[in-house]
Scaffold this active site. Structure first.
Site, mmCIF file in Angstrom:
data_model
loop_
_atom_site.group_PDB
_atom_site.id
_atom_site.type_symbol
_atom_site.label_atom_id
_atom_site.label_comp_id
_atom_site.label_asym_id
_atom_site.label_seq_id
_atom_site.Cartn_x
_atom_site.Cartn_y
_atom_site.Cartn_z
ATOM 1 N N GLY A 48 28.478 -0.847 8.603
ATOM 2 C CA GLY A 48 28.550 0.501 8.062
ATOM 3 C C GLY A 48 27.510 1.443 8.643
ATOM 4 N N ASN A 71 26.798 -9.934 -2.183
ATOM 5 C CA ASN A 71 25.857 -9.190 -1.353
ATOM 6 C C ASN A 71 25.645 -7.797 -1.915
ATOM 7 O OD1 ASN A 71 26.696 -6.822 0.622
ATOM 8 N ND2 ASN A 71 28.521 -8.097 0.335
ATOM 9 N N ILE A 73 23.620 -5.402 0.178
ATOM 10 C CA ILE A 73 22.786 -5.040 1.329
ATOM 11 C C ILE A 73 22.316 -3.591 1.234
ATOM 12 C CG2 ILE A 73 22.685 -4.878 3.850
ATOM 13 C CD1 ILE A 73 22.909 -7.731 2.752
ATOM 14 N N ASN A 129 34.714 3.920 4.510
ATOM 15 C CA ASN A 129 34.306 3.158 3.330
ATOM 16 C C ASN A 129 34.179 4.113 2.145
ATOM 17 O OD1 ASN A 129 33.168 1.482 1.423
ATOM 18 N ND2 ASN A 129 31.172 1.355 2.430
ATOM 19 N N CYS A 132 31.543 4.049 -2.036
ATOM 20 C CA CYS A 132 30.178 4.578 -2.062
ATOM 21 C C CYS A 132 30.035 5.536 -3.239
ATOM 22 C CB CYS A 132 29.869 5.347 -0.772
ATOM 23 S SG CYS A 132 30.008 4.368 0.719
#
EC number: 1.3.1.14
Length: 309
Positions: A48, A71, A73, A129, A132
């Site tokens: 990303g 995860n 991250i 993506n 978010c």
């Protein structure tokens, strides 16, 4: 048997075969060069990318689960300008399309990213993506509201001529509603599914395992959910699907294509087997030869053939 055609078209992006990588599990691609021939991949989806550099979440931010991993991250990356300057040039030397996964805090962020990457030589397509948080709307994820998802998609579509692949979140009530919203807003293809929201607790410390508390669940545990959603979306909209979510071997990959995926992305499997993508590609070839399939496109959506309407 004659030669096998493995080429597929993902929303205007021609791939030599249907095997690519899931963003965030393959770095910028070059990290895997010691293990596999990157030119054999259908595409490389890089980790990303955001407008500004991000350090990511505090540690621990990864944890193993009985059938996968968690995860959180936090989109650690050097920022889009550094990506274009430092990471894209060597990727251009590989005979494989590069798909850049983009993330933002606002609709405007997505539009700016699309505009910058539209001018970058060597970027074949954008994967958007939408899982978010929308900072301007109190942190609600773009991907959980059709209107927000459509707004992001529209902003990207208006700022690039490259194929736009929107990555859908599974953390919604109706995945087909989200799919229709982003397709109507200009998505050329869809990617699904992103990770499911999960957590784990350490009974010795009596605290969440992840510093971020919650994280994305991936791996074999989510495969049945991913298959179900791809099956539903294939029947709801008429754009290609990049399928992902628990693909560990070629049998999984073939099942995703039969459910409706045009191409598949390998994610968590890369952590346990750096050669997973190659093993899966070779397994697809062997399956097609064994089953008398001359064109891999024959597999796409074949699990729907018994239905009418």
């Amino acid at each position: 048997m004659g030669s096998l055609n493995l080429q597929v078209n993902l929303g205007g992006l021609t791939m030599k075969n249907p095997v690519t990588t899931a963003s965030g599990t393959f770095g910028f691609g070059l990290e895997f060069a010691p293990f596999i021939d990157l030119s054999r991949l259908g595409a490389i989806v890089v980790k990303g990318t955001t407008l500004e550099p991000r350090e990511g979440n505090p540690t621990p931010r990864m944890a193993e689960t009985p059938a996968g991993m968690l995860n959180a991250i936090g989109l650690q990356n050097p920022g889009v300008e550094a990506f274009i300057r430092d990471y894209l040039p060597p990727l251009r030397q590989i005979d494989t399309p590069v798909i850049v996964n983009v993330s933002g805090n606002s609709v405007e962020d997505y539009g700016r990213l699309a505009s910058i990457l539209d001018e970058a030589d060597g970027v074949a397509a954008l994967e958007v993506n939408i899982s978010c948080p929308n900072v301007k709307e109190g942190g609600i994820q773009f991907g959980t509201l059709p209107a927000s998802a459509a707004a992001v998609t529209r902003a990207v579509r208006e700022n690039t001529q490259k194929p736009v692949i929107v990555k859908l979140s599974p953390n919604v009530t109706d995945i087909t509603e989200m799919a229709r919203a982003v397709v109507d807003a200009g998505a050329d293809a869809l990617a699904l599914i992103n990770t499911l929201l999960g957590m784990d607790i350490d009974i010795c410390t009596r605290r969440p395992v992840l510093a971020n508390i919650f994280g994305g669940l991936s791996g074999p545990a989510i495969k049945p959910v991913a298959l179900r959603m791809i099956y539903q979306v294939y029947r709801a909209v008429h754009v290609p699907i990049l399928g992902m979510g628990g693909i560990m071997n070629s049998q999984d990959a073939i099942a995703f294509m039969l459910a409706g995926a045009t191409a598949i992305a390998v994610g968590t499997a890369n952590f346990t087997n750096p050669r997973a993508t190659m093993d899966i590609l070779e397994g697809i070839e062997e399956y097609c030869c064994r089953e008398g399939v001359r064109d891999v496109n024959e597999l796409i959506g074949a699990a729907h053939s018994h239905l009418t309407g």
